[in-house]
Design a protein around this motif. Structure first.
Motif, PDB file in Angstrom:
ATOM      1  N   GLY A 232      13.176  35.303 -12.638  1.00  0.00           N
ATOM      2  CA  GLY A 232      11.736  35.341 -12.796  1.00  0.00           C
ATOM      3  C   GLY A 232      11.311  35.550 -14.238  1.00  0.00           C
ATOM      4  N   LEU A 233      10.319  34.798 -14.677  1.00  0.00           N
ATOM      5  CA  LEU A 233       9.857  34.913 -16.065  1.00  0.00           C
ATOM      6  C   LEU A 233       9.302  36.298 -16.364  1.00  0.00           C
ATOM      7  CD1 LEU A 233       8.021  31.473 -16.481  1.00  0.00           C
ATOM      8  CD2 LEU A 233      10.355  32.068 -17.156  1.00  0.00           C
ATOM      9  N   ALA A 234       8.701  36.936 -15.363  1.00  0.00           N
ATOM     10  CA  ALA A 234       8.113  38.262 -15.560  1.00  0.00           C
ATOM     11  C   ALA A 234       8.994  39.374 -15.035  1.00  0.00           C
ATOM     12  CB  ALA A 234       6.735  38.340 -14.896  1.00  0.00           C
ATOM     13  N   ASN A 235       9.967  39.019 -14.184  1.00  0.00           N
ATOM     14  CA  ASN A 235      10.833  40.030 -13.575  1.00  0.00           C
ATOM     15  C   ASN A 235      12.119  39.329 -13.163  1.00  0.00           C
ATOM     16  OD1 ASN A 235      12.182  41.835 -11.868  1.00  0.00           O
ATOM     17  ND2 ASN A 235      10.278  42.700 -11.043  1.00  0.00           N
ATOM     18  N   SER A 240      11.689  32.288 -10.598  1.00  0.00           N
ATOM     19  CA  SER A 240      10.694  31.293 -10.973  1.00  0.00           C
ATOM     20  C   SER A 240      11.256  29.928 -10.601  1.00  0.00           C
ATOM     21  CB  SER A 240      10.368  31.358 -12.465  1.00  0.00           C
ATOM     22  OG  SER A 240       9.660  32.552 -12.777  1.00  0.00           O
ATOM     23  N   LEU A 241      10.364  28.972 -10.326  1.00  0.00           N
ATOM     24  CA  LEU A 241      10.761  27.645  -9.895  1.00  0.00           C
ATOM     25  C   LEU A 241      10.422  26.660 -11.002  1.00  0.00           C
ATOM     26  CD1 LEU A 241       9.455  27.843  -6.215  1.00  0.00           C
ATOM     27  CD2 LEU A 241      11.752  28.300  -7.070  1.00  0.00           C
ATOM     28  N   GLU A 242      11.469  26.184 -11.686  1.00  0.00           N
ATOM     29  CA  GLU A 242      11.312  25.288 -12.826  1.00  0.00           C
ATOM     30  C   GLU A 242      11.495  23.843 -12.392  1.00  0.00           C
ATOM     31  OE1 GLU A 242      13.109  24.651 -17.365  1.00  0.00           O
ATOM     32  OE2 GLU A 242      14.249  25.785 -15.875  1.00  0.00           O
ATOM     33  N   SER A 243      10.609  22.971 -12.860  1.00  0.00           N
ATOM     34  CA  SER A 243      10.692  21.549 -12.533  1.00  0.00           C
ATOM     35  C   SER A 243      11.921  20.922 -13.181  1.00  0.00           C
ATOM     36  CB  SER A 243       9.429  20.838 -13.013  1.00  0.00           C
ATOM     37  OG  SER A 243       9.599  19.438 -12.995  1.00  0.00           O
ATOM     38  N   VAL A 244      12.623  20.081 -12.414  1.00  0.00           N
ATOM     39  CA  VAL A 244      13.725  19.304 -12.974  1.00  0.00           C
ATOM     40  C   VAL A 244      13.181  18.182 -13.850  1.00  0.00           C
ATOM     41  CG1 VAL A 244      15.559  17.678 -12.360  1.00  0.00           C
ATOM     42  CG2 VAL A 244      15.383  19.878 -11.189  1.00  0.00           C
ATOM     43  N   GLY A 248      10.918  23.504 -18.490  1.00  0.00           N
ATOM     44  CA  GLY A 248       9.950  24.354 -19.173  1.00  0.00           C
ATOM     45  C   GLY A 248       8.619  24.449 -18.460  1.00  0.00           C
ATOM     46  N   ASN A 249       8.458  23.672 -17.372  1.00  0.00           N
ATOM     47  CA  ASN A 249       7.265  23.735 -16.529  1.00  0.00           C
ATOM     48  C   ASN A 249       7.619  24.428 -15.219  1.00  0.00           C
ATOM     49  OD1 ASN A 249       4.810  21.552 -17.445  1.00  0.00           O
ATOM     50  ND2 ASN A 249       6.799  21.348 -18.456  1.00  0.00           N
ATOM     51  N   TYR A 250       6.722  25.282 -14.747  1.00  0.00           N
ATOM     52  CA  TYR A 250       7.013  26.130 -13.591  1.00  0.00           C
ATOM     53  C   TYR A 250       5.866  26.097 -12.583  1.00  0.00           C
ATOM     54  CZ  TYR A 250      10.524  28.080 -16.733  1.00  0.00           C
ATOM     55  OH  TYR A 250      11.582  28.231 -17.601  1.00  0.00           O
ATOM     56  N   LEU A 251       6.206  26.350 -11.305  1.00  0.00           N
ATOM     57  CA  LEU A 251       5.174  26.532 -10.297  1.00  0.00           C
ATOM     58  C   LEU A 251       4.504  27.880 -10.531  1.00  0.00           C
ATOM     59  CD1 LEU A 251       6.634  25.247  -6.900  1.00  0.00           C
ATOM     60  CD2 LEU A 251       5.092  24.086  -8.497  1.00  0.00           C
ATOM     61  N   ARG A 252       3.183  27.853 -10.670  1.00  0.00           N
ATOM     62  CA  ARG A 252       2.431  29.098 -10.862  1.00  0.00           C
ATOM     63  C   ARG A 252       1.153  29.001 -10.041  1.00  0.00           C
ATOM     64  NH1 ARG A 252      -1.138  28.867 -15.541  1.00  0.00           N
ATOM     65  NH2 ARG A 252      -1.580  31.048 -15.029  1.00  0.00           N
ATOM     66  N   HIS A 253       0.606  30.158  -9.670  1.00  0.00           N
ATOM     67  CA  HIS A 253      -0.668  30.151  -8.953  1.00  0.00           C
ATOM     68  C   HIS A 253      -1.809  30.348  -9.945  1.00  0.00           C
ATOM     69  CE1 HIS A 253      -1.357  34.527  -9.187  1.00  0.00           C
ATOM     70  NE2 HIS A 253      -0.056  34.659  -8.969  1.00  0.00           N
ATOM     71  N   ARG A 254      -2.929  29.726  -9.625  1.00  0.00           N
ATOM     72  CA  ARG A 254      -4.134  29.855 -10.437  1.00  0.00           C
ATOM     73  C   ARG A 254      -5.328  29.662  -9.517  1.00  0.00           C
ATOM     74  NH1 ARG A 254      -3.553  25.702 -14.030  1.00  0.00           N
ATOM     75  NH2 ARG A 254      -5.187  24.388 -13.120  1.00  0.00           N
ATOM     76  N   ASP A 255      -6.149  30.704  -9.393  1.00  0.00           N
ATOM     77  CA  ASP A 255      -7.315  30.665  -8.500  1.00  0.00           C
ATOM     78  C   ASP A 255      -6.904  30.298  -7.081  1.00  0.00           C
ATOM     79  OD1 ASP A 255      -9.017  31.275 -10.645  1.00  0.00           O
ATOM     80  OD2 ASP A 255      -9.176  29.155 -11.196  1.00  0.00           O
ATOM     81  N   GLN A 257      -4.587  28.376  -6.055  1.00  0.00           N
ATOM     82  CA  GLN A 257      -3.884  27.108  -5.940  1.00  0.00           C
ATOM     83  C   GLN A 257      -2.554  27.190  -6.689  1.00  0.00           C
ATOM     84  OE1 GLN A 257      -6.686  24.337  -7.663  1.00  0.00           O
ATOM     85  NE2 GLN A 257      -7.903  24.190  -5.780  1.00  0.00           N
ATOM     86  N   VAL A 258      -1.598  26.346  -6.288  1.00  0.00           N
ATOM     87  CA  VAL A 258      -0.293  26.316  -6.957  1.00  0.00           C
ATOM     88  C   VAL A 258      -0.203  25.044  -7.795  1.00  0.00           C
ATOM     89  CG1 VAL A 258       2.216  26.345  -6.674  1.00  0.00           C
ATOM     90  CG2 VAL A 258       0.765  27.663  -5.115  1.00  0.00           C
ATOM     91  N   TRP A 259       0.099  25.240  -9.066  1.00  0.00           N
ATOM     92  CA  TRP A 259       0.158  24.150 -10.038  1.00  0.00           C
ATOM     93  C   TRP A 259       1.511  24.153 -10.746  1.00  0.00           C
ATOM     94  CZ3 TRP A 259      -3.796  20.628 -11.149  1.00  0.00           C
ATOM     95  CH2 TRP A 259      -5.028  20.877 -10.506  1.00  0.00           C
ATOM     96  N   LEU A 260       1.852  23.016 -11.330  1.00  0.00           N
ATOM     97  CA  LEU A 260       2.997  22.925 -12.234  1.00  0.00           C
ATOM     98  C   LEU A 260       2.453  22.905 -13.655  1.00  0.00           C
ATOM     99  CD1 LEU A 260       6.130  22.481 -12.449  1.00  0.00           C
ATOM    100  CD2 LEU A 260       5.567  20.078 -12.857  1.00  0.00           C
ATOM    101  N   ASN A 261       2.780  23.939 -14.426  1.00  0.00           N
ATOM    102  CA  ASN A 261       2.276  24.050 -15.796  1.00  0.00           C
ATOM    103  C   ASN A 261       3.391  24.459 -16.739  1.00  0.00           C
ATOM    104  OD1 ASN A 261      -0.797  25.508 -14.604  1.00  0.00           O
ATOM    105  ND2 ASN A 261      -0.474  23.411 -15.236  1.00  0.00           N
ATOM    106  N   PRO A 262       3.279  24.081 -18.029  1.00  0.00           N
ATOM    107  CA  PRO A 262       4.277  24.539 -19.011  1.00  0.00           C
ATOM    108  C   PRO A 262       4.109  26.021 -19.281  1.00  0.00           C
ATOM    109  CG  PRO A 262       2.529  23.306 -20.095  1.00  0.00           C
ATOM    110  CD  PRO A 262       2.287  23.170 -18.620  1.00  0.00           C
ATOM    111  N   ASN A 263       5.219  26.684 -19.526  1.00  0.00           N
ATOM    112  CA  ASN A 263       5.202  28.105 -19.869  1.00  0.00           C
ATOM    113  C   ASN A 263       4.561  28.272 -21.236  1.00  0.00           C
ATOM    114  OD1 ASN A 263       5.701  30.796 -20.357  1.00  0.00           O
ATOM    115  ND2 ASN A 263       7.928  30.599 -20.399  1.00  0.00           N
ATOM    116  N   ASP A 264       3.407  28.932 -21.284  1.00  0.00           N
ATOM    117  CA  ASP A 264       2.722  29.137 -22.565  1.00  0.00           C
ATOM    118  C   ASP A 264       3.115  30.447 -23.232  1.00  0.00           C
ATOM    119  OD1 ASP A 264       1.393  31.093 -21.141  1.00  0.00           O
ATOM    120  OD2 ASP A 264      -0.533  30.024 -21.067  1.00  0.00           O
ATOM    121  N   GLY A 265       4.047  31.168 -22.608  1.00  0.00           N
ATOM    122  CA  GLY A 265       4.557  32.394 -23.208  1.00  0.00           C
ATOM    123  C   GLY A 265       3.714  33.623 -22.974  1.00  0.00           C
ATOM    124  N   THR A 266       2.560  33.490 -22.325  1.00  0.00           N
ATOM    125  CA  THR A 266       1.699  34.645 -22.107  1.00  0.00           C
ATOM    126  C   THR A 266       2.204  35.484 -20.940  1.00  0.00           C
ATOM    127  OG1 THR A 266       0.210  33.479 -20.600  1.00  0.00           O
ATOM    128  CG2 THR A 266      -0.288  33.355 -22.976  1.00  0.00           C
TER     129      THR A 266
END
Length: 324
Positions: A232-235, A240-244, A248-255, A257-266
């Motif tokens: 896990g990126l945070a633990n 974490s689920l990284e796209s093949v 560098g892009n991972y499944l993350r939730h936002r509002d 919804q689940v999206w595939l986004n690049p890790n922005d390091g935050t």
């Protein structure tokens, strides 16, 4: 050359295994044990010292780990070379003998001026080459991603491949390292297979499309439904689920919804892209993924899309349960 029984067996069986093999066990060696035990060498003076596998310049030195068959997945290593020559990774390799091109398989590597990918059959065929400025005596991270005939090579930048080609000549074999006239050091050589997750609707798998996570049948390209399960990126106790298809892009939730986004390091992104792997909420022999920063919210599908939500009904729990 020195060789082990496992490698001999792999060499003999590779042409037959190639017809059926798809997923293979992971392998890793960080050489922190201070030796190269378990590696077979074909030319060159190899040693495991200072947490690295090292070899002096040689006209075609190769080393392979025992029994590390590789078909589809990722092959990673940190590679340092001197001011001349080239070095890199062999994969899907078999029939190894002494000599730089004395094997069958693929090679992905670099020298100061370029990154190269080639097919080897006791001779060299270039499949791709890309100019690159790569400093000598500095470790460069090399990643090979294979999905069927799709072959991608990344160097340092894990988001954009330096080389991307298709070639179906070899489908399975061992992995290894190879040098040509280069003082070279290798570290953190690892392989990892991919995962697919089938939803409660038979034949539907988790995939991404235009950045949105969803379930679908027969996704094309196939790697859009392939995932690397990483710490896990945070633990690191979670996953974490990284796209093949898009390292560098991972499944993350936002509002929700689940999206595939690049890790922005935050810190927020890392938390949103980190999941507890739980027993399936509808079937404990399967898998569910619970958000680490929103406890009680699970990845589930609804109307073909993925959401991160609390579960309250039997249907919710079924839609949040996946078969790997």
């Amino acid at each position: 050359p020195s060789t082990s029984g496992h490698v001999k067996i792999a060499r003999l069986l590779a042409p037959h295994i190639a017809k059926t093999a798809r997923w293979v066990p992971a392998f890793g060696d960080d050489f922190n044990d201070g030796n190269a035990n378990g590696w077979s060498t074909y030319g060159g003076a190899w040693s495991g010292v200072n947490g690295q596998l090292s070899v002096a310049a040689h006209p075609g030195a190769k080393a392979v780990p025992s029994g590390a068959l590789f078909a589809n997945g990722t092959l990673d290593a940190d590679i340092t070379i001197g001011a001349s020559g080239n070095a890199g990774l062999m994969f899907r390799a078999s029939r190894l003998e002494l000599g730089p091109d004395a094997y069958q398989g693929y090679f992905a590597g670099f020298e100061q001026g370029q990154v190269v990918l080639g097919r080897v059959d006791n001779g060299w065929t270039t499949l791709g080459a890309q100019a690159a400025s790569l400093a000598a005596n500095v470790a460069h991270h090399v990643r090979v991603v294979t999905v069927g005939p799709s072959l991608k090579v990344y160097v340092d930048d894990m988001n954009t491949p330096k080389i991307s080609v298709t070639d179906a000549t070899y489908t399975v074999g061992t992995v290894g390292v190879r040098t040509y006239q280069a003082d070279a050091r290798f570290d953190n050589v690892t392989t990892r297979a991919f995962s697919r997750f089938e939803a409660s609707i038979q034949g539907y798998v988790v995939r991404h499309f235009n950045g949105r996570a969803r379930i679908d049948t027969v996704p094309l390209p196939a790697e859009d439904a392939e995932w690397r399960i990483v710490p896990g990126l945070a633990n690191a106790s979670a996953v974490s689920l990284e796209s093949v298809a898009f390292p560098g892009n991972y499944l993350r939730h936002r509002d929700g919804q689940v999206w595939l986004n690049p890790n922005d390091g935050t810190a927020l992104f890392k938390a949103d892209a980190t999941w507890w792997r739980r027993p399936g909420q509808a079937n404990s022999s399967l898998t569910s993924f619970e958000s680490t920063n929103f406890p009680g919210s699970f990845i589930r599908h609804r109307d073909g899309l993925l959401f991160s939500e609390p579960l309250s009904t039997a249907l919710d729990r079924s839609d949040a349960t996946f078969r790997e």
